[in-house]
Design a protein around this motif. Sequence first.
Motif, PDB file in Angstrom:
ATOM      1  N   LEU A   7      75.278  14.678  92.025  1.00 37.05           N
ATOM      2  CA  LEU A   7      76.045  14.112  90.910  1.00 37.05           C
ATOM      3  C   LEU A   7      76.436  12.669  91.201  1.00 37.05           C
ATOM      4  CD1 LEU A   7      77.415  14.433  88.189  1.00 37.05           C
ATOM      5  CD2 LEU A   7      79.409  15.359  89.381  1.00 37.05           C
ATOM      6  N   ALA A   8      76.866  12.402  92.423  1.00 37.09           N
ATOM      7  CA  ALA A   8      77.229  11.041  92.805  1.00 37.09           C
ATOM      8  C   ALA A   8      76.023  10.110  92.714  1.00 37.09           C
ATOM      9  CB  ALA A   8      77.814  11.034  94.208  1.00 37.09           C
ATOM     10  N   LEU A   9      74.845  10.589  93.152  1.00 33.22           N
ATOM     11  CA  LEU A   9      73.643   9.774  93.073  1.00 33.22           C
ATOM     12  C   LEU A   9      73.236   9.488  91.636  1.00 33.22           C
ATOM     13  CD1 LEU A   9      71.468  11.310  95.928  1.00 33.22           C
ATOM     14  CD2 LEU A   9      72.638   9.106  95.910  1.00 33.22           C
ATOM     15  N   ILE A  10      73.375  10.457  90.765  1.00 31.24           N
ATOM     16  CA  ILE A  10      73.045  10.247  89.357  1.00 31.24           C
ATOM     17  C   ILE A  10      73.982   9.215  88.736  1.00 31.24           C
ATOM     18  CG2 ILE A  10      73.087  11.338  87.070  1.00 31.24           C
ATOM     19  CD1 ILE A  10      71.969  13.858  88.402  1.00 31.24           C
ATOM     20  N   VAL A  11      75.277   9.318  89.027  1.00 31.52           N
ATOM     21  CA  VAL A  11      76.253   8.382  88.464  1.00 31.52           C
ATOM     22  C   VAL A  11      76.016   6.965  88.982  1.00 31.52           C
ATOM     23  CG1 VAL A  11      78.699   7.781  88.420  1.00 31.52           C
ATOM     24  CG2 VAL A  11      77.992  10.136  88.024  1.00 31.52           C
ATOM     25  N   VAL A  12      75.866   6.826  90.297  1.00 28.59           N
ATOM     26  CA  VAL A  12      75.644   5.501  90.880  1.00 28.59           C
ATOM     27  C   VAL A  12      74.308   4.920  90.418  1.00 28.59           C
ATOM     28  CG1 VAL A  12      75.262   4.281  93.062  1.00 28.59           C
ATOM     29  CG2 VAL A  12      77.135   5.908  92.860  1.00 28.59           C
ATOM     30  N   GLY A  13      73.268   5.749  90.387  1.00 28.21           N
ATOM     31  CA  GLY A  13      71.971   5.281  89.908  1.00 28.21           C
ATOM     32  C   GLY A  13      72.008   4.869  88.444  1.00 28.21           C
ATOM     33  N   GLY A  14      72.671   5.658  87.629  1.00 26.70           N
ATOM     34  CA  GLY A  14      72.787   5.316  86.207  1.00 26.70           C
ATOM     35  C   GLY A  14      73.538   4.018  85.981  1.00 26.70           C
ATOM     36  N   LEU A  15      74.638   3.832  86.711  1.00 30.68           N
ATOM     37  CA  LEU A  15      75.390   2.574  86.590  1.00 30.68           C
ATOM     38  C   LEU A  15      74.572   1.389  87.094  1.00 30.68           C
ATOM     39  CD1 LEU A  15      78.989   3.646  87.665  1.00 30.68           C
ATOM     40  CD2 LEU A  15      78.232   2.913  85.405  1.00 30.68           C
ATOM     41  N   GLY A  16      73.853   1.587  88.192  1.00 28.45           N
ATOM     42  CA  GLY A  16      73.033   0.507  88.726  1.00 28.45           C
ATOM     43  C   GLY A  16      71.940   0.086  87.764  1.00 28.45           C
ATOM     44  N   ILE A  17      71.283   1.056  87.161  1.00 30.65           N
ATOM     45  CA  ILE A  17      70.215   0.747  86.203  1.00 30.65           C
ATOM     46  C   ILE A  17      70.803   0.081  84.957  1.00 30.65           C
ATOM     47  CG2 ILE A  17      68.531   1.795  84.638  1.00 30.65           C
ATOM     48  CD1 ILE A  17      67.904   3.778  86.885  1.00 30.65           C
ATOM     49  N   LEU A  19      73.680  -1.702  84.714  1.00 28.70           N
ATOM     50  CA  LEU A  19      74.294  -3.004  84.975  1.00 28.70           C
ATOM     51  C   LEU A  19      73.298  -4.044  85.503  1.00 28.70           C
ATOM     52  CD1 LEU A  19      77.642  -1.828  86.586  1.00 28.70           C
ATOM     53  CD2 LEU A  19      77.275  -2.652  84.264  1.00 28.70           C
ATOM     54  N   ILE A  20      72.418  -3.638  86.409  1.00 29.12           N
ATOM     55  CA  ILE A  20      71.520  -4.599  87.050  1.00 29.12           C
ATOM     56  C   ILE A  20      70.220  -4.760  86.271  1.00 29.12           C
ATOM     57  CG2 ILE A  20      70.274  -5.117  89.185  1.00 29.12           C
ATOM     58  CD1 ILE A  20      72.413  -3.591  90.690  1.00 29.12           C
ATOM     59  N   ARG A  21      69.777  -3.732  85.594  1.00 31.18           N
ATOM     60  CA  ARG A  21      68.544  -3.707  84.805  1.00 31.18           C
ATOM     61  C   ARG A  21      67.303  -4.081  85.616  1.00 31.18           C
ATOM     62  NH1 ARG A  21      69.490  -2.089  79.471  1.00 31.18           N
ATOM     63  NH2 ARG A  21      71.568  -2.687  78.870  1.00 31.18           N
ATOM     64  N   PRO A  22      67.021  -3.315  86.677  1.00 37.78           N
ATOM     65  CA  PRO A  22      65.788  -3.593  87.437  1.00 37.78           C
ATOM     66  C   PRO A  22      64.572  -3.141  86.634  1.00 37.78           C
ATOM     67  CG  PRO A  22      66.804  -1.595  88.246  1.00 37.78           C
ATOM     68  CD  PRO A  22      67.735  -2.169  87.214  1.00 37.78           C
ATOM     69  N   PRO A  23      63.399  -3.675  86.965  1.00 38.76           N
ATOM     70  CA  PRO A  23      62.190  -3.213  86.271  1.00 38.76           C
ATOM     71  C   PRO A  23      61.932  -1.731  86.566  1.00 38.76           C
ATOM     72  CG  PRO A  23      61.686  -4.977  87.856  1.00 38.76           C
ATOM     73  CD  PRO A  23      63.132  -4.714  87.926  1.00 38.76           C
TER      74      PRO A  23
END
Length: 51
Positions: A7-17, A19-23
Motif C-alpha cells: 500500500l505504501a509503495l502504491i501511494v508513493v508511486g502514484g504521487l511520484g508519477i 507530481l514528477i510525470r516521468p515518461p
Amino acid sequence: MDVPLWLALIVVGGLGIKLIRPPWWLVAVILLGGYLLADSVLAPLIDPIVK
C-alpha cells in the motif's frame, strides 16, 4: 499504525508519477528492472543494501 508495504509503495508511486510525470517507458524499465534483479543471482548482494 501499521501500513502494508504494498500500500505504501502504491501511494508513493502514484504521487511520484502524478507530481514528477516521468515518461511511461522509464517507469516500465524501473519496475521491470527491479523485478528481474529481485529474482537474480545479484539478489543476495542487493539485499543488505535494501534492508
